[in-house]
Design an enzyme around this catalytic site. Sequence first.
Site, PDB file in Angstrom:
ATOM      1  N   GLU A 152     -41.329 -33.356-170.653  1.00  0.00           N
ATOM      2  CA  GLU A 152     -41.940 -33.300-171.332  1.00  0.00           C
ATOM      3  C   GLU A 152     -42.145 -31.483-171.685  1.00  0.00           C
ATOM      4  OE1 GLU A 152     -45.922 -35.914-172.132  1.00  0.00           O
ATOM      5  OE2 GLU A 152     -46.338 -34.503-170.763  1.00  0.00           O
ATOM      6  N   ASP A 180     -42.082 -36.167-165.685  1.00  0.00           N
ATOM      7  CA  ASP A 180     -43.103 -35.464-166.407  1.00  0.00           C
ATOM      8  C   ASP A 180     -43.238 -33.941-165.451  1.00  0.00           C
ATOM      9  OD1 ASP A 180     -45.048 -35.320-167.924  1.00  0.00           O
ATOM     10  OD2 ASP A 180     -46.514 -36.359-166.599  1.00  0.00           O
ATOM     11  N   ASP A 221     -48.363 -40.345-163.216  1.00  0.00           N
ATOM     12  CA  ASP A 221     -47.280 -39.261-163.575  1.00  0.00           C
ATOM     13  C   ASP A 221     -46.044 -39.992-164.153  1.00  0.00           C
ATOM     14  OD1 ASP A 221     -48.606 -36.922-163.533  1.00  0.00           O
ATOM     15  OD2 ASP A 221     -48.698 -38.024-161.558  1.00  0.00           O
TER      16      ASP A 221
END
Length: 169
Positions: free
Chosen positions: A65, A4, A138
């Site tokens: 991501e 992430d 996160d």
Amino acid sequence: MGIDPGLTRCGVGVVEGRPGAPGTMVAVDVVRTDPEAGLADRLLALDEGLRALIDAHRPEAVAVERVFSQHNVASVIGTAQASGIALLAAARSGLPSATYTPSEVKNAVCGNGTADKRQVTTMITRILRLTEPPKPADAADALAIAVCHLWRGGVQARIAQAAAKERIR
């Protein structure tokens, strides 16, 4: 390995398993950089942190991501820079990489592309059979990205392989 991306906090989650089955969490971590440091130093620290985790866990693939448009332009720029570093770290290690939009990740783990962070954390805790939710957000997001790739990446690779064979004929 799921990443992430973030310039200040970059979540990293490592899972193992196979499509269609709950995975197992191998590791979860957050690479942090000093917001007071210069951009080049922060990007270097992020690269070093990610490469150390890749070396430590030896994943088969890295999923990141995908950066999407946000209202805060400064935030999206930092996220895009962190995403580039994550993809570069994977490439330097000779690992295949994939990117997923936030809605693809949410749909994979929650069945709803508009799920909120709390729902993603709850589902990833259940899917990986964790005793407590991973923190910070996160870290939970990174695990969700890893699970998304675990479940979808293998299928996508087989489709691409079949399409390539078909083009050869």
